[in-house]
Every structure is written in C-alpha cells, then in structure tokens.
Write a protein that holds these residues in place. Structure first.
Motif, PDB file in Angstrom:
ATOM      1  N   THR A   1      -4.389   5.048  -0.876  1.00 34.42           N
ATOM      2  CA  THR A   1      -4.000   4.137  -1.946  1.00 34.42           C
ATOM      3  C   THR A   1      -5.162   3.591  -2.747  1.00 34.42           C
ATOM      4  OG1 THR A   1      -4.166   2.208  -0.524  1.00 34.42           O
ATOM      5  CG2 THR A   1      -2.063   3.339  -0.545  1.00 34.42           C
ATOM      6  N   ASP A   2      -6.352   3.618  -2.197  1.00 30.84           N
ATOM      7  CA  ASP A   2      -7.435   2.867  -2.834  1.00 30.84           C
ATOM      8  C   ASP A   2      -8.441   3.831  -3.447  1.00 30.84           C
ATOM      9  OD1 ASP A   2      -9.492   0.081  -1.736  1.00 30.84           O
ATOM     10  OD2 ASP A   2      -8.851   0.726  -3.705  1.00 30.84           O
TER      11      ASP A   2
ATOM     12  N   SER B   1       3.868   1.469  -1.107  1.00 31.00           N
ATOM     13  CA  SER B   1       4.514   1.565  -2.421  1.00 31.00           C
ATOM     14  C   SER B   1       3.621   2.316  -3.408  1.00 31.00           C
ATOM     15  CB  SER B   1       4.826   0.162  -2.959  1.00 31.00           C
ATOM     16  OG  SER B   1       5.788  -0.493  -2.154  1.00 31.00           O
ATOM     17  N   HIS B   2       2.307   2.078  -3.330  1.00 24.97           N
ATOM     18  CA  HIS B   2       1.373   2.786  -4.211  1.00 24.97           C
ATOM     19  C   HIS B   2       1.380   4.290  -3.907  1.00 24.97           C
ATOM     20  CE1 HIS B   2      -1.024  -1.218  -4.671  1.00 24.97           C
ATOM     21  NE2 HIS B   2       0.056  -1.190  -5.413  1.00 24.97           N
TER      22      HIS B   2
ATOM     23  N   SER C   1      -4.814  -3.846  -3.469  1.00 24.01           N
ATOM     24  CA  SER C   1      -3.439  -3.807  -2.975  1.00 24.01           C
ATOM     25  C   SER C   1      -3.240  -4.942  -1.984  1.00 24.01           C
ATOM     26  CB  SER C   1      -3.131  -2.452  -2.332  1.00 24.01           C
ATOM     27  OG  SER C   1      -4.039  -2.186  -1.285  1.00 24.01           O
TER      28      SER C   1
ATOM     29  N   LYS D   1       2.654   7.475  -6.495  1.00 22.97           N
ATOM     30  CA  LYS D   1       1.932   8.729  -6.765  1.00 22.97           C
ATOM     31  C   LYS D   1       2.847   9.943  -6.647  1.00 22.97           C
ATOM     32  CE  LYS D   1      -2.638   7.048  -5.463  1.00 22.97           C
ATOM     33  NZ  LYS D   1      -3.813   7.202  -4.584  1.00 22.97           N
TER      34      LYS D   1
ATOM     35  N   GLN E   1       0.836  -1.211   0.000  1.00 23.15           N
ATOM     36  CA  GLN E   1       0.000   0.000   0.000  1.00 23.15           C
ATOM     37  C   GLN E   1       0.868   1.257   0.000  1.00 23.15           C
ATOM     38  OE1 GLN E   1      -2.487  -0.558   3.444  1.00 23.15           O
ATOM     39  NE2 GLN E   1      -3.526  -2.312   2.570  1.00 23.15           N
TER      40      GLN E   1
ATOM     41  N   LYS F   1      -9.470  -1.765  -8.170  1.00 27.58           N
ATOM     42  CA  LYS F   1      -8.054  -2.002  -7.923  1.00 27.58           C
ATOM     43  C   LYS F   1      -7.855  -2.585  -6.532  1.00 27.58           C
ATOM     44  CE  LYS F   1      -6.532   1.637 -11.082  1.00 27.58           C
ATOM     45  NZ  LYS F   1      -5.804   2.905 -11.223  1.00 27.58           N
TER      46      LYS F   1
ATOM     47  N   ASP G   1      -3.885  -4.031 -11.415  1.00 25.94           N
ATOM     48  CA  ASP G   1      -4.063  -3.570 -10.045  1.00 25.94           C
ATOM     49  C   ASP G   1      -3.414  -2.214  -9.855  1.00 25.94           C
ATOM     50  OD1 ASP G   1      -5.430  -5.868  -9.229  1.00 25.94           O
ATOM     51  OD2 ASP G   1      -3.546  -6.964  -9.013  1.00 25.94           O
ATOM     52  N   ALA G   2      -3.714  -1.615  -8.700  1.00 24.87           N
ATOM     53  CA  ALA G   2      -3.326  -0.223  -8.455  1.00 24.87           C
ATOM     54  C   ALA G   2      -1.823  -0.039  -8.500  1.00 24.87           C
ATOM     55  CB  ALA G   2      -3.854   0.235  -7.093  1.00 24.87           C
ATOM     56  N   GLY G   3      -1.333   0.644  -9.532  1.00 21.84           N
ATOM     57  CA  GLY G   3       0.069   1.011  -9.582  1.00 21.84           C
ATOM     58  C   GLY G   3       1.013  -0.135  -9.834  1.00 21.84           C
ATOM     59  N   SER G   4       0.533  -1.363  -9.968  1.00 17.94           N
ATOM     60  CA  SER G   4       1.436  -2.506  -9.995  1.00 17.94           C
ATOM     61  C   SER G   4       2.249  -2.577 -11.275  1.00 17.94           C
ATOM     62  CB  SER G   4       0.642  -3.797  -9.787  1.00 17.94           C
ATOM     63  OG  SER G   4       0.047  -3.797  -8.506  1.00 17.94           O
TER      64      SER G   4
END
Length: 451
Positions: free
Chosen positions: A242-243, A25-26, A250, A30, A23, A248, A54-57
């Motif tokens: 993060t969400d 890391s996301h 995490s 940003k 989380q 998405k 997925d978020a930012g992956s």
C-alpha cells in the motif's frame, strides 16, 4: 454485477483495526474496486480522516454511524463498546446500506461487506440484504486460530466453558508447526468472561456468514495456523502493498514526519526505535526506567510517546534525552525501512510485528497483553529474530540495566541480523506477481465478482 466490486469496509473503532482495513482498502483500489469506509461518529470527530492527498483516499467514501454510547462514556471499556454497537447499530447499518444502494445503479451497488473482529453481526446484516461478507483479522492468524478452536479447547479440558479461563496453567501447542502457547496468555483471558462469550458468539457468526477470513500474514510466517481452516486466506503483508509513495499515508492518526528528517542525519543501523502501539499504557516507575535506559545506551533513539500512554507522567528529572527524538506518533512503515534503524523495542502487536519483519529489523520484545505474548514467541523462538526483556522478580519492572543489556546484545548479534534480513526477503516475496499472497488476492477479488 460490475467487474469492479463495491466494498463496504467496517472496522471495529480502534486504531489497530482501522489502519489495517484502510491499508487493505488501498490494495482493493489498485484492483479497481470501489470503497465505502464506515466509522463511528465518535471516531469521525477525533481522528484525521485521510484526505484526497493521501494514498487512494480520493477513491474512498467515508461514512459514519453512531455507536450507541453517550459522548462522555468510557470507550476504553471495550466490552461496553462491543455490546453497545451490537445492540444499536444493526438496524442503522441496514438502512445505511439501503440508502447507499438506492442511489446507485445495479452494477455499482455494494457487493461485499468487509469487517474486522468484534462486529461479526454486520455480516449477518449484509447476508439479509443478499450481500456477500468477508472478514479481515487484524491480529495474527494464530490468535484467530485460537478463537476458531474455542470449542476444541473446551472439549480437551484446557479452558472452562463458562469463563474461558484455563482449567490449569500449562503450555500446549495449539497447532503443529507453531510455537508453544501458555494458557494464561490466551488472547481473551485478560478481558473477562463477557468478552469471551462475545468472541465465541462472534466467531460462530463469522463461520456462518464470512466467506473468507483474510489474514495479514503469509504461509512462511505462520504455516501451522493457516492449516486450521480452508476459510483462512493469507494476503499479507499489507503494508508493503500500500505504501508506494513517501508522501502518502494510510493512518487515521496525525504522524510526525520530522522524525524521518532526523533519521536521515543518523548513521546506518545506529538508532534504537521504541514504540508500544496505540493502546498500551506504561506505569510511571516503568516509564522512568525506560527513559533512563535510553540515556544509558550508547546510541541515538527514536521514541514514540503517545499522549496519555505514560499515564501522563512527567519525564524523570535526571532524563537528558539529548541523543534522541521523541514524537507522539510516526509513520512506522517508513521508519522500519529506514537504514538508520538498528532495532525495534516493541510491544509485539501484530501490525508492528509485520512492519518490523518487512523492515528486516531485529526486535527487543516487551509484550503487554492479549496475542502479543504469542507474537513474541514467534519472534524469539520460531523465527529467531529477536530477544525478550525480563522483569525483575521483586519490583516487577523491566530495569534500565536489563533494557541496556538486551539492546546491546541484540544489536551485536550478527546471526539475528542475518535472519531478520532473510525473513524480510521471504515475506515480501509473497507480494510479487505469482507470489502466494498475490494469488490469494486475485482469488478473493474474483470471489466477490462471482454472482
């Protein structure tokens, strides 16, 4: 050095450490940061690696190293895992960092190693390579403060220097403006003297090589704990930062999202949500009492039952379960913010506690071990947003009648509901531009750039 730092993120390989560092890391992505995320080869084969969807992956490079154990070794034996990693991984990590950096130009090389607890030695490896180190604590800042204060507790005659166990059972206040603590519930007491010595050593390593000790908390949630050291930097709550998309995730575990569709069909503030995190295992008689309590309560329920979390015990024959939905794992951040949730029956792990606070949800506290008892004290005594279950003196179980009574008392308490909503508002204000956690994130990012 580039204005976009490159982080090597290395969590200890259990879910309660991996997910918070993922989380965070996301969050770093940003800010334009580059992330290399290191997990063990054993974990790599057994979890869902977040994909490009997925978020930012898509901006995270996942790499793996062996943990030094054989495939058949028991990795629930945490002291064994910790010792194996410490004995075998440092030279492998040193080589991995060199190999990564050799393939990059100067501006993109790894500029900071970010670890969770139990692997402070990784910061020393980084230091030997001229790389800054920082540390994200996945539990409460108060539990971190207790580790930070080990020598003080020894000097005050509260714990034994060889075992870490209390000299005598007593309540004491570790820090001003924080709940009372029971010496029996110090976070290392149930894990043995070898773990105590490891954490004392790990803490000293982090004091030497960890520039910042990042905490998934806020000054409002744990004001006393954050005053213990200028190294403590509250950057929470991570989950809300993060969400930002319903599609998405995490999480390293596969989530059953059908529970969200089911929640959509329920009335506002009607559902009892039950989850005991990624580690707790419930004894068969207690599992039966909980199941039958959920039948008794005149409300629908959403119950997370991990594979193996009930000791592989079958549901009791008389359990109907018709009012509820049972899943193996769920997107808890989304569940906590769903309007159908009435209360959270929780083990009081810190990640769950923060997510419940950010959902504005009242807690029914059922702590199992380690720092969960201190977190319960914050919820019930300090923030006053929950109640605690009580065990029967003879059986040692939390009875179905006790669970039903406390749930009904909790969901009918308008003062607790109001305090829960207010605490959510105060906590999330830390993330807005100019909020304290937002400013601290800026401070941390700028520190990684300062060469």
């Amino acid at each position: 050095m580039s204005n976009n730092p490159h982080f090597l993120v290395m969590p200890y390989p259990i879910l309660g450490h991996m997910n918070p560092l993922l989380q965070f890391s996301h969050v770093l992505i940003k800010y334009g940061c580059r992330i290399t995320f290191l997990i063990s080869e054993y974990i790599q084969k057994r979890v869902k690696i977040p994909s490009d969807d997925d978020a930012g992956s898509s901006k995270i490079d996942f790499v793996a190293l062996p943990d030094g154990l054989d495939p058949e070794d028991d990795r629930s034996d945490q002291p064994k895992v910790i010792l194996s990693m410490r004995n075998t991984m440092p030279p492998k990590l040193h080589k991995l960092i060199e190999d990564i950096n050799n393939g990059l130009d100067f501006e993109n090389k790894i500029s900071c190693i970010l670890v969770s607890k139990n692997i402070g030695w990784a910061l020393e490896v980084g230091n030997n390579l001229g790389i800054k180190g920082a540390f994200l604590w996945p539990a409460s800042a108060t539990s971190l403060a207790s580790y930070y204060s080990i020598q003080t507790l020894i000097d005050q005659g509260i714990i034994d220097s060889q075992t870490g166990l209390p000299i005598r059972r007593q309540e004491f206040q570790l820090l001003p403006n924080s709940p009372m603590m029971d010496t029996a519930n110090l976070p290392w007491c149930s894990l043995g003297k070898n773990f105590f010595h490891h954490m004392a050593e790990d803490t000293q390593t982090m004091k030497s090589f960890g520039g910042w000790w990042l905490c998934n908390t806020t000054c409002d949630l744990e004001p006393g704990a954050l005053e213990i050291s200028s190294q403590f930097l509250p950057i929470g709550p991570l989950m809300e930062a993060t969400d930002d998309s319903n599609n998405k995730s995490s999480s390293f575990w596969q989530e059953d999202t059908t529970c969200l569709e089911w929640l959509d069909q329920q009335q506002p503030q009607s559902v009892v949500y039950v989850s005991f995190g990624s580690l707790a295992v419930m004894e068969s008689n207690q599992f039966k009492e909980l199941a039958l309590a959920l039948d008794l309560i005149d409300k629908p329920f959403l119950w997370v039952v991990r594979t193996g979390s009930n000791g592989n015990n079958a549901y009791p024959d008389e359990f109907e379960g018709s009012k509820g939905k049972i899943v193996g794992w769920c997107p808890q951040k989304k569940v906590m913010n769903h309007p159908a949730i009435a209360c959270f029956v929780s083990h009081c792990g810190w990640n769950s506690t923060v997510e419940g606070v950010c959902g504005g949800v009242p807690f029914l506290c059922w702590p199992h071990f380690s720092d969960q008892f201190v977190n319960k004290a914050y919820i019930c005594d300090f923030w006053k947003v929950g109640l605690e279950v009580e065990r029967d003196h003879e059986s040692g179980l939390v009875s179905r009648g006790e669970i039903k009574k406390k749930v009904e008392e909790l969901v009918g308490n308008e003062e607790i509901k109001a305090r829960s909503v207010k605490l959510k508002e105060v906590t999330l204000n830390n993330l807005v531009e100019g909020g304290r956690s937002s400013k601290n994130l800026d401070k941390f990012i700028n520190w990684t750039k300062d060469y």
